[in-house]
Write a protein that holds these residues in place. Structure first.
Motif, PDB file in Angstrom:
ATOM      1  N   GLN A 106      -1.514 -64.786 -60.724  1.00 15.16           N
ATOM      2  CA  GLN A 106      -1.498 -65.691 -61.877  1.00 15.16           C
ATOM      3  C   GLN A 106      -0.085 -65.825 -62.441  1.00 15.16           C
ATOM      4  O   GLN A 106       0.590 -64.828 -62.671  1.00 15.16           O
ATOM      5  N   VAL A 107       0.326 -67.064 -62.655  1.00 14.79           N
ATOM      6  CA  VAL A 107       1.584 -67.362 -63.342  1.00 14.79           C
ATOM      7  C   VAL A 107       1.235 -68.274 -64.502  1.00 14.79           C
ATOM      8  O   VAL A 107       0.343 -69.124 -64.392  1.00 14.79           O
ATOM      9  N   MET A 108       1.893 -68.093 -65.630  1.00 14.35           N
ATOM     10  CA  MET A 108       1.664 -68.965 -66.777  1.00 14.35           C
ATOM     11  C   MET A 108       2.936 -69.760 -67.049  1.00 14.35           C
ATOM     12  O   MET A 108       4.042 -69.211 -67.009  1.00 14.35           O
ATOM     13  N   GLN A 109       2.770 -71.017 -67.327  1.00 16.34           N
ATOM     14  CA  GLN A 109       3.903 -71.897 -67.559  1.00 16.34           C
ATOM     15  C   GLN A 109       3.778 -72.548 -68.930  1.00 16.34           C
ATOM     16  O   GLN A 109       2.677 -72.798 -69.422  1.00 16.34           O
ATOM     17  N   ARG A 110       4.931 -72.839 -69.507  1.00 16.54           N
ATOM     18  CA  ARG A 110       4.960 -73.502 -70.812  1.00 16.54           C
ATOM     19  C   ARG A 110       6.058 -74.547 -70.794  1.00 16.54           C
ATOM     20  O   ARG A 110       7.151 -74.320 -70.277  1.00 16.54           O
ATOM     21  N   THR A 119       8.371 -70.066 -67.178  1.00 19.35           N
ATOM     22  CA  THR A 119       7.277 -69.098 -67.102  1.00 19.35           C
ATOM     23  C   THR A 119       7.228 -68.278 -68.385  1.00 19.35           C
ATOM     24  O   THR A 119       8.249 -67.998 -69.007  1.00 19.35           O
ATOM     25  N   VAL A 120       6.010 -67.925 -68.766  1.00 18.60           N
ATOM     26  CA  VAL A 120       5.803 -67.023 -69.901  1.00 18.60           C
ATOM     27  C   VAL A 120       4.983 -65.831 -69.399  1.00 18.60           C
ATOM     28  O   VAL A 120       4.821 -65.650 -68.197  1.00 18.60           O
ATOM     29  N   GLY A 121       4.475 -65.043 -70.319  1.00 17.55           N
ATOM     30  CA  GLY A 121       3.798 -63.819 -69.920  1.00 17.55           C
ATOM     31  C   GLY A 121       2.558 -64.062 -69.085  1.00 17.55           C
ATOM     32  O   GLY A 121       1.800 -65.008 -69.332  1.00 17.55           O
ATOM     33  N   TYR A 174       0.790 -75.956 -72.120  1.00 14.58           N
ATOM     34  CA  TYR A 174       0.603 -74.705 -71.383  1.00 14.58           C
ATOM     35  C   TYR A 174      -0.122 -75.015 -70.067  1.00 14.58           C
ATOM     36  O   TYR A 174      -0.979 -75.899 -70.017  1.00 14.58           O
ATOM     37  N   ALA A 175       0.240 -74.269 -69.015  1.00 12.37           N
ATOM     38  CA  ALA A 175      -0.386 -74.493 -67.713  1.00 12.37           C
ATOM     39  C   ALA A 175      -0.732 -73.162 -67.066  1.00 12.37           C
ATOM     40  O   ALA A 175       0.033 -72.196 -67.148  1.00 12.37           O
ATOM     41  N   SER A 176      -1.889 -73.148 -66.422  1.00 13.47           N
ATOM     42  CA  SER A 176      -2.322 -71.991 -65.640  1.00 13.47           C
ATOM     43  C   SER A 176      -2.064 -72.279 -64.170  1.00 13.47           C
ATOM     44  O   SER A 176      -2.653 -73.194 -63.591  1.00 13.47           O
ATOM     45  N   GLN A 177      -1.166 -71.502 -63.588  1.00 10.67           N
ATOM     46  CA  GLN A 177      -0.748 -71.676 -62.196  1.00 10.67           C
ATOM     47  C   GLN A 177      -1.188 -70.437 -61.435  1.00 10.67           C
ATOM     48  O   GLN A 177      -0.866 -69.319 -61.830  1.00 10.67           O
TER      49      GLN A 177
END
Lengths: 377, 98
Positions: free
Chosen positions: A62-66, A76-78, A52-55
């Motif tokens: 905020q974008v979340m990546q998995r 991207t996730v939620g 998981y990554a916090s971008q």
């Protein structure tokens, strides 16, 4: 042969550094998410290929990546982080009430057992959790709601929840830390929390012994001995032997006890690492010499580790989330600097070498120890 | 067909071209354009406006026909030149920071 995968978050993207267990030759991939701030990325202990990554970005939020394949591809996730109920206010730098506002995810802590469960520490300080692989995030509101939330004040970098420690075999116990509120503990999976700051002294707050208000920079523990916690506070290196019930200072002979990061050896629970920084206004090593300090006695007695590190004209910082240890037989220690260097020691800190020298400013470093089927040979 | 120009960071994030086209049933408004973008490219949810408050992000601006529409009502009709596709609706990231 086993191997390691080092996950590096920087001001301008993420980098993934891989090597076999010798940790001599490295492959570097990235930048992933080029141009974005990557405060943190971390792999699941239950499924190392799940990362998981916090971008985030000052422009686009905020974008979340998995990743499900060890960082080769991402989706991207939620990214909805909504505080529960009326968010209320915390204290602003000038002491006035300030509305609680989500800004970014500082730290991600995947569950020890379930790849779909992850905790996220955010700014303004709160703890969120996903149970569906990041598609949705729910706040654990008992933390902000435990009573002292309206008095929490941001540190210089913001009101960030930056440390999340999960305890093996005790799924209900979580330690967290917030700048500049302090450390907290839950034993019921996050429903209720209590501050664990007894013994901390901070001369920069009206009551130096206050229950909350301490600028805790980082907490670390060895998973085999979760009642023993080590803390790098704004100033002071601290130790607790009762799961945060009380703290005592173990700065000992450190040349300065200001710093951001702290970590514990994977196999020696009394071997602790810090990177002393000159002061709260001069965020660089003393005398331009980059030195990791190691205690093999659980604090108080420290030795400088400098072989392979720059010993002149070095004025970088090492941020709170920018140190990690692997679990190979000869424990590897890693850290990244605001100058873009990532250093590794494959022998518990005795000798260091640079994996990369010219990355963007490093915000976070994590390492995954990979079993032979997943490891580069 | 409405043409939308995205900033490079967002077209990269969505893995699409910098200029995209959207069919927006009338009345075409800024809100419906952003809704359509987020529905078609979920990676862009929350990048132009805060997901909780719905407010435009401070460093994002919306331009069209040489005008700054950022402070217009999100429910106001878009200019005819945008609705017809003659002029693009431009999402812009502020020139700021490093």
């Amino acid at each position: 042969m086993s191997g390691v995968r080092v996950l590096v978050g920087t001001r301008k993207g993420a980098f993934i550094l891989t090597s076999n267990e010798r940790r001599k030759r490295w492959s570097v991939s990235g930048p992933h998410f080029a141009g974005w701030e990557i405060y943190h990325l971390k792999g699941s202990p239950a499924d190392p290929d799940r990362i998981y990554a916090s971008q985030s970005s000052g422009w686009f939020g905020q974008v979340m990546q998995r990743s499900d394949d060890g960082g080769k591809t991402w989706a991207t996730v939620g990214n909805t982080f909504a505080y529960e109920g009326d968010a209320g206010t915390h204290q602003w730098y000038d002491g006035t009430p300030h509305p609680w506002e989500f800004k970014r995810v500082w730290h991600l802590e995947p569950s020890l057992l379930d790849p779909d469960t992850v905790y996220a520490g955010v700014e303004d300080a709160a703890l969120f959790r996903t149970g569906d692989g990041g598609q949705t995030w729910q706040e654990l509101p008992g933390l902000r709601g435990h009573g002292s939330g309206p008095s929490w004040t941001p540190g210089a970098g913001g009101l960030g929840l930056h440390t999340i420690l999960l305890v093996p075999g005790k799924p209900g116990t979580i330690f967290i830390a917030i700048s500049a509120a302090g450390a907290f503990r839950t034993d019921d999976g996050g429903s209720t929390w209590r501050p664990i700051n007894r013994g901390l002294k901070s001369d920069y707050i009206p009551d130096p012994d206050a229950e909350v208000g301490h600028c805790v920079h980082r907490i670390a523990m060895n998973p085999s001995r979760p009642d023993v916690l080590f803390m790098q506070k704004h100033w002071d290196v601290m130790r607790s032997d009762d799961g945060g019930g009380s703290w005592r200072e173990v700065s000992g002979n450190l040349p300065t006890d200001f710093g951001f990061t702290i970590d514990v050896h994977a196999h020696e629970p009394d071997t602790v690492y810090v990177v002393p920084i000159k002061s709260d206004s001069e965020h660089f090593p003393l005398d331009g010499r980059l030195r990791v300090y190691r205690s093999r006695t659980g604090g108080d007695e420290w030795e400088a580790l400098s072989e392979g590190l720059p010993q002149r004209n070095c004025y970088v910082n090492v941020l709170r989330d920018a140190m990690a240890v692997d679990t190979l037989e000869s424990c590897g220690v890693y850290f990244g600097t605001t100058g873009g260097q990532v250093y590794v020691s494959a022998d518990s800190g005795d000798h260091w070498s640079a994996i990369a020298r010219d990355l963007p400013a490093v915000l976070s470093v994590e390492v995954q120890t990979l079993p032979p089927p997943l490891a580069p040979q | 067909m409405i043409r939308v120009v995205l900033p490079a960071a967002l077209s990269l994030l969505a893995r699409t071209e910098s200029e995209v086209t959207l069919d927006i049933p009338p009345p075409a408004t800024q809100r419906r354009v952003i809704d359509a973008i987020e529905a078609r490219w979920p990676a862009l949810r929350g990048t132009m406006r805060d997901q909780v408050s719905g407010r435009r992000r401070a460093l994002v601006r919306f331009y069209a026909c040489g005008e700054d529409l950022s402070h217009d009502s999100p429910d106001a009709p878009l200019p005819e030149e945008v609705v017809s596709g003659k002029e693009p609706y431009i999402v812009l990231g502020a020139i700021a920071g490093g």
